[in-house]
Design an enzyme around this catalytic site. Structure first.
Site, PDB file in Angstrom:
ATOM      1  N   LYS A 237     -12.693  -6.494  -9.007  1.00  0.00           N
ATOM      2  CA  LYS A 237     -13.285  -6.769  -7.701  1.00  0.00           C
ATOM      3  C   LYS A 237     -14.760  -7.099  -7.904  1.00  0.00           C
ATOM      4  O   LYS A 237     -15.534  -6.231  -8.321  1.00  0.00           O
ATOM      5  CB  LYS A 237     -13.127  -5.566  -6.768  1.00  0.00           C
ATOM      6  CG  LYS A 237     -11.697  -5.395  -6.277  1.00  0.00           C
ATOM      7  CD  LYS A 237     -11.571  -4.250  -5.303  1.00  0.00           C
ATOM      8  CE  LYS A 237     -10.134  -4.173  -4.775  1.00  0.00           C
ATOM      9  NZ  LYS A 237      -9.918  -2.956  -3.954  1.00  0.00           N
TER      10      LYS A 237
ATOM     11  N   LYS B 134       0.850  -1.186   0.000  1.00  0.00           N
ATOM     12  CA  LYS B 134       0.000   0.000   0.000  1.00  0.00           C
ATOM     13  C   LYS B 134       0.891   1.244   0.000  1.00  0.00           C
ATOM     14  O   LYS B 134       1.862   1.326   0.746  1.00  0.00           O
ATOM     15  CB  LYS B 134      -0.915   0.012   1.227  1.00  0.00           C
ATOM     16  CG  LYS B 134      -2.055  -0.986   1.151  1.00  0.00           C
ATOM     17  CD  LYS B 134      -3.102  -0.556   0.138  1.00  0.00           C
ATOM     18  CE  LYS B 134      -4.312  -1.467   0.186  1.00  0.00           C
ATOM     19  NZ  LYS B 134      -5.359  -1.044  -0.757  1.00  0.00           N
TER      20      LYS B 134
END
Length: 332
Positions: free
Chosen positions: A243, A147
């Site tokens: 997703k 991240k």
């Protein structure tokens, strides 16, 4: 008169290591579990990937529950007797992809036989990279996604020095601008496989993507097949993070995967800090992904799960068995 029934449950567990992203910090994860009982009395479960607040998407857990209750009132006495009919009826939820995704998961189970799955292990690390390797000593993933944070270059250097064999990527969650491009280009390496969602706006991709020397995948921008086609036809991307909860469910994700195969566009399947039920279907979709997807063992994020023996590591692989929900762990 025979009818269907719909029930809602919650499950909550703390993260083993708090999640820190460019958008939020999370100490625990609460999810909505939806139980569908059909006219024959068979029960199927869906895990909702929405959050308690709208920090990531306008659909919160409460909003999904409200949306599904309204939809169910129209279909309580409908015999959902074929998969095409189910997909057609949940298209009424197209404006609410998280809600549609839950029902897509439920109906996929109703009409498909679930089997054991074996896929590559793809971990995501939210800072604390050295803590991660101490915690998961001996269970090395095939890919690590970092991240974005202000010192992410130190994480890249750490991986390059200590774990050069592991593929790596960065998830920027759309927070970057042209000033970050020169730093990103220093990460160019055969093991650096992509930068995920570097920019938030379509116009920023048009303006800056040609200056990036790294493969670019979109995530939050991949709202649906039409949006992905727009990016691909403009030659702005090398791949897509799909997703299911964002695109509307398993069936919609499979349509996007088919498009990617036909147009030689790379893809991976993205996770949403999932428990074992949703994670199984992430693994199911990731079986033929271009790189390791967001697939991790059952105890990666949480010490507790409501699914029994969902996923275990076997070297660089994760082995899943069809999910069994432990209803006693759910709160109605």
């Amino acid at each position: 008169m025979r009818k269907n029934s719909l029930h809602f449950y919650r499950f909550k567990a703390p993260f083993r290591v708090p999640i820190r992203t460019p958008l939020i910090e999370l100490n625990e994860r609460e999810v909505l579990i939806v139980e569908w009982q059909d006219m024959n009395g068979s029960a199927y479960y869906g895990e909702c990937n929405a959050f308690n607040s709208d920090w990531y998407h306008f659909e919160t857990i409460n909003k999904v529950e409200e949306t599904l209750l309204k939809w169910f009132e129209k279909h309580e006495f409908v015999d959902f007797n074929s998969y095409p009919l189910c997909c057609e009826l949940i298209d009424e939820l197209s404006k609410y992809p998280n809600a549609r995704s839950v029902m897509s998961m439920i109906f996929f189970q109703k009409f498909h036989e679930l089997k054991p799955i074996e896929v590559a292990y793809g971990a995501t690390i939210n800072q604390n990279i050295e803590q991660y390797f101490k915690q998961y000593n001996g269970e090395l993933p095939s890919r690590i996604k970092l991240k974005w944070h202000e010192e992410v270059n130190r994480d890249i250097d750490f991986l390059t020095e200590h774990y050069p064999q592991i593929q790596r990527a960065i998830d920027a969650n759309g927070v970057l601008n042209y000033e970050h491009v020169s730093l990103l280009n220093t990460f160019k390496d055969e093991q650096f496989i992509y930068i995920e969602q570097p920019f938030s706006k379509f116009e920023d991709y048009i303006e800056h993507v040609n200056t990036l020397e790294l493969p670019v995948f979109i995530d939050e921008s991949a709202l649906n097949l039409e949006r992905i086609i727009q990016f691909n036809q403009q030659h702005l991307i090398d791949g897509v993070v799909i997703k299911p909860s964002r695109v509307g469910g398993i069936d919609k994700a499979l349509e996007i995967i088919e498009y990617c195969h036909e147009h030689r566009l790379k893809y991976v399947i993205g996770g949403m800090y999932e428990f074992g039920l949703s994670s199984y279907f992430t693994a199911y979709l990731a079986q033929h992904s271009s790189y390791p997807s967001d697939v991790t063992p059952s105890d990666y994020y949480f010490t507790e799960d409501f699914v029994v023996d969902s996923a275990k590591t076997d070297g660089h692989l994760i082995k899943y068995v069809p999910p069994i929900v432990d209803k006693d762990k759910l709160t109605k």
